[in-house]
Design a protein around this motif. Structure first.
Motif, short mmCIF file in Angstrom:
data_model
loop_
_atom_site.label_atom_id
_atom_site.label_comp_id
_atom_site.label_asym_id
_atom_site.label_seq_id
_atom_site.Cartn_x
_atom_site.Cartn_y
_atom_site.Cartn_z
N ASP A 144 15.62 30.12 -17.57
CA ASP A 144 16.75 29.28 -17.34
C ASP A 144 17.58 30.13 -16.01
O ASP A 144 18.21 29.66 -15.38
CB ASP A 144 17.64 29.53 -18.51
CG ASP A 144 17.23 28.39 -19.51
OD1 ASP A 144 16.34 27.52 -19.01
OD2 ASP A 144 17.62 28.45 -20.61
N TRP A 145 17.51 31.46 -16.11
CA TRP A 145 17.94 32.25 -14.85
C TRP A 145 17.59 31.65 -13.38
O TRP A 145 18.45 31.30 -12.63
CB TRP A 145 18.00 33.88 -15.11
CG TRP A 145 18.29 34.67 -13.97
CD1 TRP A 145 17.67 34.75 -12.53
CD2 TRP A 145 19.58 35.00 -13.58
NE1 TRP A 145 18.63 35.49 -11.81
CE2 TRP A 145 19.69 35.61 -12.29
CE3 TRP A 145 20.78 34.93 -14.57
CZ2 TRP A 145 20.96 36.21 -11.91
CZ3 TRP A 145 21.84 35.79 -13.98
CH2 TRP A 145 21.95 36.22 -12.66
N HIS A 146 16.21 31.77 -13.43
CA HIS A 146 15.61 31.25 -12.16
C HIS A 146 15.57 29.93 -11.80
O HIS A 146 16.14 29.45 -10.61
CB HIS A 146 14.03 31.65 -12.39
CG HIS A 146 13.71 32.94 -12.29
ND1 HIS A 146 13.99 33.99 -11.15
CD2 HIS A 146 13.22 33.85 -13.24
CE1 HIS A 146 13.90 35.27 -11.55
NE2 HIS A 146 13.37 35.25 -12.48
N LYS A 147 15.75 28.91 -12.91
CA LYS A 147 15.76 27.50 -12.33
C LYS A 147 17.03 27.11 -11.81
O LYS A 147 17.47 26.23 -10.94
CB LYS A 147 15.31 26.45 -13.45
CG LYS A 147 16.17 26.23 -14.63
CD LYS A 147 15.61 25.23 -15.56
CE LYS A 147 16.40 25.32 -16.84
NZ LYS A 147 15.44 24.58 -17.85
N VAL A 148 18.02 27.88 -12.25
CA VAL A 148 19.41 27.52 -11.97
C VAL A 148 19.70 28.36 -10.77
O VAL A 148 20.34 27.52 -9.72
CB VAL A 148 20.67 27.95 -13.10
CG1 VAL A 148 21.89 27.80 -12.69
CG2 VAL A 148 20.39 26.75 -14.39
N THR A 149 19.51 29.38 -10.51
CA THR A 149 19.78 30.10 -9.10
C THR A 149 18.97 29.38 -7.99
O THR A 149 19.20 29.28 -6.87
CB THR A 149 19.48 31.60 -9.50
OG1 THR A 149 18.20 31.68 -9.81
CG2 THR A 149 20.49 32.41 -10.12
N GLU A 150 17.63 28.95 -8.43
CA GLU A 150 16.49 28.66 -7.38
C GLU A 150 17.05 27.26 -6.93
O GLU A 150 16.73 26.84 -5.83
CB GLU A 150 15.35 28.92 -7.84
CG GLU A 150 14.63 29.83 -7.81
CD GLU A 150 13.51 30.26 -8.46
OE1 GLU A 150 12.76 29.32 -8.79
OE2 GLU A 150 13.04 31.43 -8.85
N THR A 151 17.89 26.53 -7.66
CA THR A 151 18.39 25.26 -7.34
C THR A 151 19.63 25.33 -6.36
O THR A 151 19.62 24.83 -5.34
CB THR A 151 18.74 24.08 -8.66
OG1 THR A 151 17.60 24.05 -9.23
CG2 THR A 151 19.11 22.90 -8.23
N SER A 152 20.58 25.95 -7.02
CA SER A 152 21.87 25.90 -6.18
C SER A 152 21.66 26.95 -5.28
O SER A 152 22.13 26.68 -3.91
CB SER A 152 22.84 26.52 -7.22
OG SER A 152 23.62 25.18 -7.90
N LEU A 153 21.48 27.95 -5.23
CA LEU A 153 21.45 29.13 -4.27
C LEU A 153 20.06 29.17 -3.47
O LEU A 153 20.06 29.14 -2.15
CB LEU A 153 21.62 30.52 -4.78
CG LEU A 153 21.92 31.80 -3.85
CD1 LEU A 153 23.26 31.40 -3.13
CD2 LEU A 153 22.23 32.97 -4.81
N GLY A 154 18.92 29.01 -4.23
CA GLY A 154 17.57 28.83 -3.25
C GLY A 154 17.77 27.57 -2.43
O GLY A 154 17.24 27.45 -1.38
N GLY A 155 18.36 26.49 -3.11
CA GLY A 155 18.42 25.13 -2.42
C GLY A 155 19.29 25.33 -0.99
O GLY A 155 19.02 24.77 -0.23
N PHE A 156 20.42 26.21 -1.31
CA PHE A 156 21.13 26.48 -0.19
C PHE A 156 20.41 26.72 1.17
O PHE A 156 20.26 26.46 2.22
CB PHE A 156 22.33 27.36 -0.27
CG PHE A 156 23.13 27.74 0.88
CD1 PHE A 156 24.36 27.20 1.07
CD2 PHE A 156 22.56 29.19 1.56
CE1 PHE A 156 25.12 27.65 2.28
CE2 PHE A 156 23.43 29.46 2.71
CZ PHE A 156 24.47 28.72 2.81
N PHE A 157 19.50 27.97 0.85
CA PHE A 157 18.90 28.76 1.91
C PHE A 157 17.49 27.71 2.39
O PHE A 157 17.44 27.32 3.47
CB PHE A 157 18.04 29.70 1.20
CG PHE A 157 16.99 30.54 2.22
CD1 PHE A 157 17.47 31.19 3.37
CD2 PHE A 157 15.82 30.13 2.20
CE1 PHE A 157 16.71 31.83 4.22
CE2 PHE A 157 14.66 30.86 3.20
CZ PHE A 157 15.24 31.49 4.22
#
Ligand code: NDP
Length: 246
Positions: free
Chosen positions: A109-122
């Motif tokens: 849950d940590w990874h999927k949320v951060t990878e979508t919003s912040l990883g998606g930004f990158f």
């Protein structure tokens, strides 16, 4: 005479099939931008966004990809850039929640949320900025959250990702300001969308000075402003749209 879609400047809106992203896509298309309507899996909803754009005389294209998948983003954007000379606007809107107390939070849950919003930004912003640089113009707006400002209980993953967007925006804004590219954040409070439909409405309304949820269109109008020449001296900023919550 109406310009053909491919000669209109392009706006890419991630997560535009529903909610805030849909309202932003409709709002930007009404300004004459051709909108790439990104979504992850809900094609039917994305087609409804296109229909709303069309009804108002705008143009758009479906552009499915998972913002968290760098290779998929690259492939989709390469295809899009081959058809559009100039990217005028990027709105990083795609986001998800997976709430839970930090001590019990599964790492997935940590990874999927951060990878979508912040990883998606990158994943999305990097190729778009590379495309904007030679044109020496462009506007990037990322949709953060009040949670990134105050850190809502049960949202350590989401708050981290949304606060990360603010830091990344300030740094990127300072790198590209002299080239003529502006980079900003909009931080909504609680907005009436699928994401908030199961929240305890009566309890949350008491926390909002204006006493109601926001509408997606109220966020979209601020994004439209930030993308316009009316905001020509605004960069590296976080604009809250939250009914007075913070
Ligand atoms: P919704 O849940 O209504 O819609 C989410 C959108 O994001 C959908 O279009 C969905 O596509 C898309 N999406 C989700 N994951 C991905 C992915 N990996 N790749 C591409 N697209 C994806 O959300 P909201 O409209 O409520 O929220 C939009 C943004 O605003 C989010 O970043 C959210 O965090 C933020 N926000 C929302 C608030 C609120 O109260 N609603 C408050 C503050 C911030 P699909 O339809 O294919 O699933």
């Amino acid at each position: 005479m109406t310009q053909p879609p491919t000669s209109r400047p392009l706006a890419i809106v991630t997560g535009a099939s529903r909610g805030i992203g849909r309202a932003i896509a409709v709002e930007l298309a009404a300004t004459g931008l051709h909108v790439a309507v990104n979504y992850k899996s809900n094609e039917e909803a994305a087609r409804q966004t296109l229909a709303l754009i069309d009804e108002r005389g705008g143009t758009g294209t479906l552009c499915p990809f998972d913002v968290a998948d760098e290779a998929a983003v690259k492939a989709a954007l390469t295809d899009l850039f081959a058809r559009h000379e100039r990217v005028a606007v990027l709105v990083n809107n795609a986001g998800i929640v997976a709430d839970g107390l930090f001590a019990m939070m599964p790492s997935a849950d940590w990874h999927k949320v951060t990878e979508t919003s912040l990883g998606g930004f990158f994943n999305v912003t990097k190729p778009v900025i590379q495309k904007m640089i030679p044109n020496k113009t462009g506007s990037v707006v990322s949709i953060s959250s009040v949670s990134g400002l105050i850190g809502n209980r049960g949202q350590a993953n989401y708050a981290a990702a949304k606060a990360g967007l603010m830091g990344a925006t300030r740094a990127l804004a300072s790198e590209v300001a002299r080239i003529g590219i502006r980079v900003n954040v909009v931080a909504p409070g609680i907005i009436d969308t699928d994401m908030t439909k199961d929240l305890p409405l009566d309890m949350l309304k008491k926390m909002i000075p204006m006493g109601r949820y926001g509408k997606p269109e109220e966020v979209a109008r601020v994004v439209r402003f930030l993308c316009s020449d009316d905001a020509s001296y605004i960069t590296g900023q976080v604009i809250s749209v939250n009914g007075g919550m913070v």
